[in-house]
Design an enzyme around this catalytic site. Structure first.
Site, short mmCIF file in Angstrom:
data_model
loop_
_atom_site.label_atom_id
_atom_site.label_comp_id
_atom_site.label_asym_id
_atom_site.label_seq_id
_atom_site.Cartn_x
_atom_site.Cartn_y
_atom_site.Cartn_z
N MET A 99 0.82 -1.12 0.14
CA MET A 99 -0.05 0.03 0.01
C MET A 99 0.86 1.19 -0.05
O MET A 99 1.49 1.40 0.72
CB MET A 99 -0.90 0.01 1.33
CG MET A 99 -1.62 -1.20 1.44
SD MET A 99 -3.01 -1.12 2.88
CE MET A 99 -1.61 -1.51 4.02
N GLY A 187 1.28 4.40 5.06
CA GLY A 187 2.14 3.41 4.05
C GLY A 187 2.41 2.00 4.56
O GLY A 187 3.12 1.85 5.59
N SER A 188 2.22 1.10 3.93
CA SER A 188 2.49 -0.23 4.69
C SER A 188 2.15 -1.43 3.35
O SER A 188 2.22 -1.28 2.51
CB SER A 188 1.48 -0.26 5.90
OG SER A 188 0.29 0.17 5.51
N ARG A 189 2.09 -2.79 4.30
CA ARG A 189 1.74 -3.91 3.56
C ARG A 189 1.00 -4.82 4.31
O ARG A 189 0.83 -4.94 5.41
CB ARG A 189 3.22 -4.57 3.30
CG ARG A 189 3.26 -5.85 2.62
CD ARG A 189 4.63 -6.22 2.20
NE ARG A 189 4.98 -7.55 2.39
CZ ARG A 189 6.05 -8.15 2.21
NH1 ARG A 189 6.88 -7.28 2.13
NH2 ARG A 189 6.29 -9.59 2.51
#
Length: 230
Positions: A99, A187-189
């Site tokens: 993301m 912001g990440s995953r």
């Protein structure tokens, strides 16, 4: 659909204080120098859109694994699930969804089932697109047991900018596919681990829509799909 529905998206309550902070800073920037104030306006609008929480058309079916996040599939690989979940140490197909700061960051349950374990692990903040982020970064892992006893793991992973993972559910909860279960700031995953023998229906580089895109089908018999707004 009206234009205002396209531009103005619902915002998750978690975002209001951040928008307020950005707006207050913007007011001060206008007092200092007008061009800086307009830059603040842009950042305030971005903050609002970061926390947007749009309604999604969730496909209904116990055999479906649905994307838990908006973003791009960065990797599909067979690996063992995170040790903190206490699952068998056998390889499962992991689908990693990256993301960016422009994606919706409200995460949705990939399947319907019982949340039998949820484990938060503090860690580092490597770029979430890197493979080592799954092992070393701050994360929140969920182990979901399906109605037939099979299990799916879903892991929120903080990225280079992200500094807070917020769960909306508690261990033991009954989850419904497409239900909102958490949020990661900035912001990440998300990693999804499929049960053994289940093949993904997506590929690396494909764009995902949380609560809508089907990652896999647990059963091979397909019927007509139905949807619900959530």
């Amino acid at each position: 659909m009206h234009m205002k529905d396209v531009v103005l998206k619902p915002m998750h309550p978690e975002g209001w204080r951040f928008v307020g902070i950005f707006a207050a800073i913007t007011f001060v920037l206008f007092l200092v120098w007008e061009p800086l104030g307009w830059l603040g306006v842009v950042l305030t609008v971005w903050c609002y859109y970061f926390f947007r929480d749009p309604v999604r058309q969730v496909p209904v079916g116990e055999d479906l694994v649905i994307s838990p996040a908006d973003g791009v599939i960065s990797q599909i690989v067979d690996v063992v699930p995170p040790p903190e979940l206490g699952m068998e140490r056998v390889p499962m197909t992991r689908i990693s969804i990256f993301m960016s700061v422009f994606n919706v960051h409200v995460n949705r349950a990939p399947v319907s089932g019982q949340l039998v374990r949820m484990a938060y692990t503090p860690g580092k903040f490597f770029n979430a697109s890197l493979d080592k982020a799954s092992e070393h970064n701050e994360r929140n892992a969920l182990r979901i047991r399906l109605h037939d006893g099979r299990e799916v793991a879903c892991v929120q992973i903080a990225g280079l900018v992200a500094r807070r993972i917020l769960p909306f559910v508690q261990e033991g909860a009954q989850l419904r596919a497409g239900e909102r279960f958490g949020l990661i700031r900035f912001g990440s995953r998300l990693d999804v681990y499929l049960p053994q023998g289940v093949a993904p229906l997506v590929s690396e580089g494909q764009i995902m829509i949380a609560g809508e895109t089907v990652l896999a089908e647990l059963d091979t018999i397909r019927g007509a799909r139905h949807f619900r707004a959530d």
